[in-house]
Design an enzyme around this catalytic site. Structure first.
Site, mmCIF file in Angstrom:
data_model
loop_
_atom_site.group_PDB
_atom_site.id
_atom_site.type_symbol
_atom_site.label_atom_id
_atom_site.label_comp_id
_atom_site.label_asym_id
_atom_site.label_seq_id
_atom_site.Cartn_x
_atom_site.Cartn_y
_atom_site.Cartn_z
ATOM 1 N N HIS A 274 0.847 -1.189 0.000
ATOM 2 C CA HIS A 274 0.000 0.000 0.000
ATOM 3 C C HIS A 274 0.882 1.238 0.000
ATOM 4 O O HIS A 274 1.946 1.251 0.624
ATOM 5 C CB HIS A 274 -0.917 -0.010 1.237
ATOM 6 C CG HIS A 274 -2.082 0.909 1.118
ATOM 7 N ND1 HIS A 274 -1.983 2.264 1.377
ATOM 8 C CD2 HIS A 274 -3.372 0.689 0.760
ATOM 9 C CE1 HIS A 274 -3.174 2.829 1.192
ATOM 10 N NE2 HIS A 274 -4.028 1.901 0.816
ATOM 11 N N ASP B 153 -7.931 -4.779 -0.849
ATOM 12 C CA ASP B 153 -8.349 -5.480 -2.062
ATOM 13 C C ASP B 153 -8.085 -6.979 -1.989
ATOM 14 O O ASP B 153 -8.808 -7.774 -2.595
ATOM 15 C CB ASP B 153 -7.608 -4.916 -3.286
ATOM 16 C CG ASP B 153 -7.957 -3.472 -3.555
ATOM 17 O OD1 ASP B 153 -9.156 -3.158 -3.582
ATOM 18 O OD2 ASP B 153 -7.032 -2.670 -3.730
#
Length: 398
Positions: free
Chosen positions: A283, A334
């Site tokens: 991320h 996700d």
């Protein structure tokens, strides 16, 4: 604010000034992709990347998931406080009463190509909606338009999918909550309460997340004093990309490609050797575990046990373990949302659309906040062309 710039700044040579100018020379700060640059202030969501915490308006995401519904989160983001019972009931009814679509939108879905991605259809439909809403001429109606979009996005997404599949369109209902109603429209059957609750939790986890790419797009568009439809259209276009919302579709396709748990290590080794991206891992902000990931992982475990396909979560955990050991990278939201959506029977091509449905609440809130104390976004660009002006050659000399 300066503290947010230090880690990423590159200083270019001072801008030259004319001899007659008495202003001091200025240093230009360059951060590619605006990484680490603080562009505005917000009271909506606080992404604490170093600690792995996410807060909405001061509330920890874990507490909100345990104690609130998605509709409460919509109210929280739009008003920066949680609703009482009367306010919650009013918002629920407000959203349920604004689900009907103008006939031209349905006509567009029926005549549009059936091979387009749902996000492309959703982006275009939101833009079209703005043509049939005279409220866009009145800036005081921005919040009302935003609520209308929050109500209509799930309907547009589900209806376009069913039209592409040659299925009938279930009638709009006002007796179902947001997650229940989407499942009703998508599947055409009475929604399972347990599945609706899981989807409601996923909505909460995706509702807002700081100055991400789609939120930034929405705020940039809103800062020009354009309308709500234009800003949300910009946001959907950004979310559509595989480096943003589209990653969850790529995750489930990766799991399908791997096939079985024993193939995981060879697959990851090959990807890493070829310097290819492993979707759902890492991320831009979180330096530790994304706090939304373990919440979705627990849901994924329960779901895969129920439907009898535990291999998906075992494969996911194996990938996450390898990437943590090899690259010191953690799973993001996700990574496990893909397994959750797949286990709920939601078609893969609809995964990013679900992200948009949930994030629309955050987009609307961010746009309204932008307009409270608006400043036009106008960053600079570092010019890399010739320093000296070039002479334009005659046409026959080129």
């Amino acid at each position: 604010m300066a503290g947010g710039l230090v880690a990423c700044q590159t200083i270019f040579p001072p801008i030259s000034m004319n001899e007659n100018e008495q202003q001091p020379k200025k240093e230009v700060i360059y951060a590619k992709g605006l990484k680490g640059v603080i562009a505005t202030e917000t009271g909506l969501s606080d992404v604490r990347g170093e600690q792995g915490h996410l807060l909405y308006c001061g509330y920890e995401i874990e507490d909100l998931v345990d104690l609130c519904s998605f509709t409460e989160i919509i109210y929280l983001l739009l008003n920066k406080r949680l609703p009482n019972r009367e306010e919650l009931a009013g918002l629920e009814q407000r959203l349920r009463n604004d689900r009907e679509l103008p006939q031209p939108i349905l006509d567009f879905f029926k005549t549009a190509t059936k091979t387009a991605r749902p996000m492309s259809a959703l982006r275009t439909a939101v833009s079209m909606l703005g043509m049939y809403d005279d409220r866009t001429k009145d800036p005081s109606q921005m919040k009302e338009i935003g609520l209308s979009l929050i109500a209509k996005l799930p309907v547009m997404a589900a209806y376009y999918y069913r039209i592409c599949q040659g299925l009938d369109l279930p009638p709009i209902r006002s007796d179902l909550g947001e997650a229940e109603h989407f499942l009703w429209l998508l599947k055409g059957t009475e929604p399972d309460p347990a599945e609706a609750h899981i989807l409601d939790v996923a909505y909460i986890l995706h509702a807002d997340h700081g100055m991400n790419a789609s939120t930034f797009s929405a705020r940039v568009t809103a800062s020009t004093l354009s309308d709500m439809y234009s800003a949300i259209t910009s946001a959907i276009g950004s979310l559509k990309g595989p480096l943003h919302g589209g990653a969850n579709e790529a995750v489930i396709e990766m799991l399908k490609e791997i096939g079985e748990e024993e193939n995981v290590e060879e697959y990851i080794n090959r990807k890493l050797a070829n310097k290819e991206k492993i979707f759902g891992i890492g991320h831009r902000v979180y330096k530790t575990l994304d706090p939304r990931a373990p919440l979705l992982r627990r849901i994924a475990i329960r779901l895969t046990q129920t439907i009898g396909e535990p291999k998906w979560i075992r494969m996911s955990d194996r990938i996450a373990k390898i990437m943590r050991a090899r690259k010191n990278l953690n799973a993001n939201v996700d990574f496990y949302s893909a397994t959750v959506y797949y286990s709920l029977g939601i078609p893969t091509r609809m995964f990013t659309t679900l992200f948009a449905i949930a994030r629309c609440a955050g987009w609307v809130a961010q746009i309204l906040e932008q307009l409270e104390d608006n400043t036009l976004y106008r960053p600079l660009a570092a010019y890399k062309g010739p320093d000296d002006p070039l002479l334009v050659p005659m046409l026959d000399m080129r």
